[in-house]
Design an enzyme around this catalytic site. Structure first.
Site, PDB file in Angstrom:
ATOM      1  N   ASP A  77      -0.326  -3.812   4.932  1.00 36.30           N
ATOM      2  CA  ASP A  77       0.029  -3.849   6.355  1.00 36.30           C
ATOM      3  C   ASP A  77      -0.681  -4.979   7.116  1.00 36.30           C
ATOM      4  O   ASP A  77      -1.803  -5.372   6.765  1.00 36.30           O
ATOM      5  CB  ASP A  77      -0.314  -2.512   7.017  1.00 36.30           C
ATOM      6  CG  ASP A  77       0.729  -1.448   6.737  1.00 36.30           C
ATOM      7  OD1 ASP A  77       1.833  -1.806   6.291  1.00 36.30           O
ATOM      8  OD2 ASP A  77       0.443  -0.255   6.958  1.00 36.30           O
ATOM      9  N   GLU A 124       0.804  -1.226   0.000  1.00 36.68           N
ATOM     10  CA  GLU A 124       0.000   0.000   0.000  1.00 36.68           C
ATOM     11  C   GLU A 124       0.834   1.272   0.000  1.00 36.68           C
ATOM     12  O   GLU A 124       0.363   2.326  -0.388  1.00 36.68           O
ATOM     13  CB  GLU A 124      -0.992   0.007   1.177  1.00 36.68           C
ATOM     14  CG  GLU A 124      -0.440   0.415   2.523  1.00 36.68           C
ATOM     15  CD  GLU A 124       0.364  -0.684   3.175  1.00 36.68           C
ATOM     16  OE1 GLU A 124       0.617  -0.565   4.375  1.00 36.68           O
ATOM     17  OE2 GLU A 124       0.772  -1.646   2.513  1.00 36.68           O
ATOM     18  N   TYR A 133       6.529  -2.963  12.898  1.00 32.07           N
ATOM     19  CA  TYR A 133       5.273  -2.260  12.602  1.00 32.07           C
ATOM     20  C   TYR A 133       4.874  -1.368  13.778  1.00 32.07           C
ATOM     21  O   TYR A 133       4.773  -1.844  14.911  1.00 32.07           O
ATOM     22  CB  TYR A 133       4.173  -3.286  12.318  1.00 32.07           C
ATOM     23  CG  TYR A 133       2.925  -2.693  11.736  1.00 32.07           C
ATOM     24  CD1 TYR A 133       2.962  -1.937  10.569  1.00 32.07           C
ATOM     25  CD2 TYR A 133       1.689  -2.887  12.352  1.00 32.07           C
ATOM     26  CE1 TYR A 133       1.809  -1.401  10.031  1.00 32.07           C
ATOM     27  CE2 TYR A 133       0.530  -2.359  11.823  1.00 32.07           C
ATOM     28  CZ  TYR A 133       0.601  -1.617  10.659  1.00 32.07           C
ATOM     29  OH  TYR A 133      -0.544  -1.074  10.125  1.00 32.07           O
TER      30      TYR A 133
END
Length: 709
Positions: free
Chosen positions: A95, A9, A334
């Site tokens: 993600d 993304e 993350y």
């Protein structure tokens, strides 16, 4: 023919991933965020089925005016479809959260049927070669439960946000309301009420400072010895009629009035004798676990002085990858997580580093290591906590090779991670007791026996010079000290502090409101809407914010509250776990909410007609003046009720006039008079230019280099 197509993304990840995936086997493309949105008509969902209605991507050819260098969504989707048609395998690698799962689903849904069969979902918690290669070896199908949970959240936000925003806009000229933003606003308003009704309690203490020397022996090298009054001679108390309090939860004596404290202080003379030295007590201080999104936000805001938005942006850059010594490197895992778990492999790598750099005695006791435990709060999608991708890349390795902001945030994360696996710090605390005229005092001496994890914080920890250390080897019972100073000091309880961005995020997290991906907007959106201002880092709710909160609380108190929002978050988690049907959940909520909106519309329409009058007429057209709000909503002003026909207005803090004075000197280019003016963006700076601006743009030479019209 493309062998493997990887769809992510964020375009910023492409450069990092290309280092790990050979170009002759993999092509990497980006959706540039969400690839399509719900339509705006009818709130974006079908009221019969409670399913989203998606915009027609073939008509979305308009580019974002702020990002004209990027392709339109039409161009992006068209390109992905073409590449997918030519690929043997398609890996959807957005993600590892619900938003990412939904993005992957949208890509899948837009592909031709023959290309859907090629699709597999992969996720990685960090962008390293090992993580990416491992993910490619373990592809899975798209988790439709996660996708439906994201649909439910999106529709729920539309239901609440769109309907309430329309009401507020028509009634208060307020821009928006929302499921979570309005609860955050309520927190701010409730804190203001707590502050307004707070009644302080006053008390006085008698504080004694002793000289640090005793018979030419310096027992306290860094400062004088402060004493705390613990017990008053009963005979003295009775004779002086002292009013004081010595409650169990109070460490010293609190005098209830200044006169009592002063009378007692005046009786203290002579020397203070050591009458007892307690046995030392050992205390252990444990390190914090690795960062979650909320705890990283809190620390970075407090320690670095950043905004919540900045913390989010810099953390995202560190995750996606930045240039380190000419090589694109993703530095952290993350950054949107509420977990404090780390993998066994990463823990092992950290422990090897600690043992090598500091010694095995700096390793945490295996039995005392804080393991990840699930409580009532659901840890979203089982992420790991935020940690460096390579523990061997130390902050010093990056100090001169990356941007200052990137270095500072990485240092916080690296130190917190390594410290979390180090041994406890060990401190000794000894109470030394003094007596003066049968009045008893004490002081405490601290000494660090083993620094443990605190060794990592030496460079960035606050100054600890205020901690008292007494050389107990030079002290014995019977030693006498003279006083340096005796003072009577007033104290009072303080009201609860206003929220900062950090403390608001912390409070929302404690209440199980919001998710890691929304903490940034929860803290900032009320500022952007003009419902609150930040003054010296503290939130101050505006008059408009108070009105918005009052109306929402009055008409939608059952929705805009902490418990409801917490319940909604739990329901979204249950949808993700396939325990609740998302359409039934939305149907039940929408049926009840629509009736609340109908009642509120009737009530608000009645109030809307009652404009707040100023009780004087417009000097231009003689119509009544009324109170209005600026477009942003954060400033109240007086305007004509006949607007837009009459545009008369009055501001309590009018903007300074740009033209300060007209000079006798003439412009050499057009012969009009020169004027002294303020610059548009800095009222403190002035320059001399032509009064005929913008027709003439002459600026006097002394100023020309600095100002351009």
């Amino acid at each position: 023919m493309i062998k493997n197509l990887v769809v992510i993304e964020s375009p910023n990840k492409v450069k990092t991933l290309k280092q790990y995936l050979p170009s002759d086997e993999f092509e990497i493309v980006s959706t540039v965020g969400h690839i399509r949105e719900m339509v705006y008509k009818n709130f974006g969902f079908d009221e019969n089925t409670y399913t989203p209605i998606w915009e027609d991507w073939t008509k979305n050819k308009q580019k974002n005016p702020k990002q004209k260098h990027l392709l339109s969504k039409f161009e992006i989707i068209k390109s992905i479809k073409a590449k997918a048609s030519d690929a043997q395998n398609i890996f959807l690698a957005s993600d590892p959260d619900r938003e990412g799962e939904a993005i992957s689903w949208h890509v899948y849904d837009l592909l031709d049927q023959k290309d859907k069969a090629k699709c597999k979902r992969i996720t990685f918690n960090e962008i390293t070669k090992k993580a990416v290669v491992d993910a490619l070896k373990q592809p899975r199908n798209i988790d439709l439960n996660w996708v439906e949970s994201q649909f439910a959240r999106q529709i729920l936000d539309r239901m609440i946000g769109f309907r309430l925003s329309r009401l507020l806009n028509s009634y208060l000229q307020a821009k928006s309301a929302g499921r979570v933003q309005s609860v955050a606003l309520r927190f701010l308003e409730e804190r203001e009420k707590e502050i307004a009704k707070f009644v302080p309690r006053f008390w006085w203490t008698v504080d004694v400072l002793l000289n640090k020397e005793n018979n030419q022996k310096v027992v306290c090298a860094n400062k004088s010895i402060p004493l705390v009054l613990r017990e008053i001679n009963p005979e003295l108390s009775a004779s002086l009629k002292l009013d004081f309090e010595a409650a169990e939860n109070v460490s010293g004596i609190d005098f209830l009035n200044e006169a009592s404290a002063t009378r007692f202080a005046n009786q203290l003379t002579g020397e203070y004798e050591v009458y007892f030295i307690d046995e030392p007590k050992i205390y252990y201080s444990s390190p914090n676990p690795v960062y979650t999104t909320a705890s990283l936000q809190k620390d970075a805001i407090n320690k670095l002085g950043w905004s919540s938005k900045k913390v989010t942006m810099v953390a995202q850059r560190l995750y996606e990858g930045i240039s380190v010594n000419g090589k694109q490197t993703a530095l952290i895992s993350y950054p949107r997580t509420d977990s404090i778990r780390i993998s066994n492999q990463f823990q092992s790598e950290c422990e090897k580093y600690i043992e090598k750099e500091f010694g095995s005695h700096y390793l945490a006791d295996k039995n005392k290591l804080k393991r990840h435990k699930k409580d009532e709060k659901i840890i979203q999608d089982a992420h790991e906590g935020i940690h460096p991708t390579y523990i061997t890349i130390t902050p010093n390795d990056l100090k001169n090779g990356v941007k200052r902001d990137e270095f500072l945030l990485y240092r916080l994360i690296w130190i917190r991670t390594v410290a979390s696996l180090m041994a406890d710090a060990k401190t000794s605390r000894t109470i030394v007791r003094f007596i003066n005229q049968k009045n008893k005092f004490y002081t405490s001496s601290k000494s660090l026996l083993f620094d443990g994890y605190q060794r990592l914080y030496e460079e960035i920890k606050p100054n600890t010079k205020d901690e008292l250390y007494i050389d107990l080897s030079k002290l014995k019972i019977g030693d006498k000290f003279s006083f340096e100073k005796i003072s009577v000091n007033e104290h009072k309880t303080n009201p609860p502090p206003r929220y900062t961005q950090a403390s608001l995020i912390e409070e929302l997290e404690k209440s199980n409101i919001g998710r890691p991906s929304t903490y940034n907007t929860m803290a900032s959106v009320n500022l952007e809407r003009g419902y609150a201002n930040l003054v010296n880092r503290f939130f101050y709710i505006t008059e408009l914010g108070e009105k918005v909160n009052n109306e929402l609380s009055k008409h939608f108190g059952n929705v805009i509250n902490k418990e409801f929002t917490k319940k909604m978050e739990k329901s979204l988690d249950e949808i993700a776990e396939n325990k609740v049907n998302y359409q039934e959940f939305l149907k039940q909520f929408w049926t009840n909410f629509k009736s609340d909106v109908k009642l509120a519309e009737n009530s608000i329409q009645k109030v809307k007609k009652e404009k707040e009058l100023v009780e004087r007429d417009c000097p231009k057209c003689n119509q009544p003046l009324v109170y209005r709000y600026t477009k942003r909503g954060n400033e109240k002003f007086v305007g004509c009720s006949d607007f837009p026909k009459c545009k008369y207005s009055e501001f309590s803090n009018p903007k300074p006039k740009l033209t300060l004075e007209t000079l006798d000197e003439l412009c050499p280019e057009c012969n009009n008079k020169l004027v002294k003016r303020r610059t548009k963006f800095n009222a403190k700076k002035t320059f001399i230019g032509c009064s005929n601006f913008p027709n003439c743009r002459f600026i006097k030479k002394d100023n020309a280099a600095e100002f351009k019209q």
